[in-house]
Motif scaffolding. Structure first.
Motif, short mmCIF file in Angstrom:
data_model
loop_
_atom_site.label_atom_id
_atom_site.label_comp_id
_atom_site.label_asym_id
_atom_site.label_seq_id
_atom_site.Cartn_x
_atom_site.Cartn_y
_atom_site.Cartn_z
N LYS A 12 -10.72 12.90 18.89
CA LYS A 12 -11.18 11.58 18.45
C LYS A 12 -12.57 11.68 17.83
O LYS A 12 -12.87 11.03 16.82
CB LYS A 12 -11.20 10.60 19.62
CG LYS A 12 -9.85 10.09 20.02
CD LYS A 12 -10.02 9.09 21.16
CE LYS A 12 -8.73 8.50 21.63
NZ LYS A 12 -8.93 7.53 22.73
N THR A 13 -13.42 12.51 18.42
CA THR A 13 -14.77 12.71 17.89
C THR A 13 -14.70 13.32 16.49
O THR A 13 -15.46 12.93 15.59
CB THR A 13 -15.59 13.62 18.83
OG1 THR A 13 -15.70 12.97 20.10
CG2 THR A 13 -16.97 13.89 18.28
N GLU A 14 -13.78 14.26 16.29
CA GLU A 14 -13.62 14.88 14.98
C GLU A 14 -13.05 13.90 13.95
O GLU A 14 -13.33 14.02 12.75
CB GLU A 14 -12.71 16.11 15.07
CG GLU A 14 -13.32 17.28 15.80
CD GLU A 14 -14.55 17.86 15.14
OE1 GLU A 14 -14.58 17.94 13.89
OE2 GLU A 14 -15.49 18.20 15.86
N ILE A 15 -12.28 12.93 14.40
CA ILE A 15 -11.69 11.93 13.50
C ILE A 15 -12.73 10.94 13.00
O ILE A 15 -12.65 10.47 11.86
CB ILE A 15 -10.52 11.18 14.21
CG1 ILE A 15 -9.33 12.12 14.39
CG2 ILE A 15 -10.11 9.93 13.43
CD1 ILE A 15 -8.20 11.56 15.24
N GLU A 16 -13.73 10.62 13.82
CA GLU A 16 -14.71 9.57 13.49
C GLU A 16 -15.25 9.64 12.07
O GLU A 16 -15.25 8.62 11.36
CB GLU A 16 -15.84 9.57 14.51
CG GLU A 16 -15.46 8.96 15.83
CD GLU A 16 -16.60 9.03 16.84
OE1 GLU A 16 -17.78 9.13 16.42
OE2 GLU A 16 -16.30 8.97 18.04
N PRO A 17 -15.75 10.79 11.58
CA PRO A 17 -16.31 10.81 10.23
C PRO A 17 -15.28 10.53 9.13
O PRO A 17 -15.64 10.17 8.01
CB PRO A 17 -16.87 12.23 10.07
CG PRO A 17 -16.86 12.84 11.42
CD PRO A 17 -15.89 12.07 12.25
N PHE A 18 -14.00 10.68 9.45
CA PHE A 18 -12.93 10.48 8.47
C PHE A 18 -12.27 9.10 8.61
O PHE A 18 -11.37 8.76 7.85
CB PHE A 18 -11.85 11.57 8.65
CG PHE A 18 -12.36 12.96 8.44
CD1 PHE A 18 -12.45 13.52 7.17
CD2 PHE A 18 -12.76 13.74 9.52
CE1 PHE A 18 -12.90 14.81 6.98
CE2 PHE A 18 -13.23 15.04 9.35
CZ PHE A 18 -13.30 15.57 8.07
N ASN A 19 -12.70 8.32 9.59
CA ASN A 19 -12.07 7.04 9.91
C ASN A 19 -12.76 5.91 9.16
O ASN A 19 -13.43 5.05 9.74
CB ASN A 19 -12.10 6.81 11.42
CG ASN A 19 -11.28 5.62 11.86
OD1 ASN A 19 -10.68 4.92 11.06
ND2 ASN A 19 -11.27 5.39 13.16
N ALA A 20 -12.58 5.88 7.85
CA ALA A 20 -13.26 4.91 6.99
C ALA A 20 -12.85 3.47 7.30
O ALA A 20 -13.64 2.54 7.11
CB ALA A 20 -12.97 5.22 5.52
N LYS A 21 -11.64 3.28 7.79
CA LYS A 21 -11.15 1.94 8.09
C LYS A 21 -11.58 1.44 9.47
O LYS A 21 -11.35 0.29 9.81
CB LYS A 21 -9.63 1.91 8.00
CG LYS A 21 -9.10 2.14 6.59
CD LYS A 21 -7.59 2.05 6.57
CE LYS A 21 -7.19 0.61 6.91
NZ LYS A 21 -5.73 0.41 6.94
N GLY A 22 -12.16 2.32 10.28
CA GLY A 22 -12.58 1.92 11.63
C GLY A 22 -11.42 1.61 12.56
O GLY A 22 -11.52 0.76 13.44
N VAL A 23 -10.30 2.31 12.37
CA VAL A 23 -9.10 2.11 13.19
C VAL A 23 -9.38 2.58 14.62
O VAL A 23 -10.02 3.61 14.83
CB VAL A 23 -7.92 2.93 12.58
CG1 VAL A 23 -6.72 2.91 13.50
CG2 VAL A 23 -7.58 2.40 11.21
N ALA A 24 -8.90 1.80 15.60
CA ALA A 24 -8.98 2.23 16.99
C ALA A 24 -7.98 3.37 17.18
O ALA A 24 -6.78 3.18 17.01
CB ALA A 24 -8.66 1.07 17.92
N VAL A 25 -8.49 4.55 17.51
CA VAL A 25 -7.65 5.75 17.57
C VAL A 25 -7.05 5.93 18.96
O VAL A 25 -7.77 5.94 19.96
CB VAL A 25 -8.47 7.00 17.16
CG1 VAL A 25 -7.64 8.26 17.31
CG2 VAL A 25 -9.00 6.85 15.75
N THR A 26 -5.72 6.05 19.00
CA THR A 26 -4.99 6.33 20.23
C THR A 26 -4.07 7.51 19.96
O THR A 26 -4.00 8.00 18.83
CB THR A 26 -4.12 5.12 20.65
OG1 THR A 26 -3.07 4.95 19.69
CG2 THR A 26 -4.94 3.85 20.77
N GLU A 27 -3.33 7.94 20.98
CA GLU A 27 -2.39 9.05 20.78
C GLU A 27 -1.31 8.70 19.77
O GLU A 27 -0.78 9.56 19.09
CB GLU A 27 -1.75 9.46 22.10
CG GLU A 27 -2.71 10.21 23.00
CD GLU A 27 -1.99 10.97 24.09
OE1 GLU A 27 -0.95 11.60 23.80
OE2 GLU A 27 -2.48 10.95 25.23
N GLY A 28 -0.99 7.43 19.64
CA GLY A 28 0.05 7.00 18.73
C GLY A 28 -0.43 6.73 17.30
O GLY A 28 0.37 6.41 16.43
#
Length: 80
Positions: A12-28
């Motif tokens: 999830k930490t690695e996803i943060e810089p790529f999460n331009a939409k600010g989506v709440a990240v879950t396993e799904g």
């Protein structure tokens, strides 16, 4: 906290810089449908994951990984 949960948090930490939409990240969370990543973003993210965990994710594996949970499982398998 289990090893899998720790791995999920790291990813999830690695996803943060790529999460331009600010989506709440879950396993799904789907990389394509939810995060709406293009192929360049996917390549950059895969490189970041490979560097972070010192693994190689093959093109065949990448094609099968659609969600964050699937990525967690793949990284866990490659690290073992």
């Amino acid at each position: 906290m289990s090893d899998r949960n720790l791995l999920l948090d790291d990813i999830k930490t690695e996803i943060e810089p790529f999460n331009a939409k600010g989506v709440a990240v879950t396993e799904g969370t789907s990389f394509q449908k939810d995060l709406e990543w293009d192929s360049l973003t996917v390549m950059d993210f895969v490189a970041a994951i490979e560097d972070r965990f010192d693994i190689i994710i093959t093109m065949n594996m990448q094609a099968e990984i659609e969600t964050v949970g699937q990525l967690v499982d793949a990284v866990a398998k490659l690290k073992s």
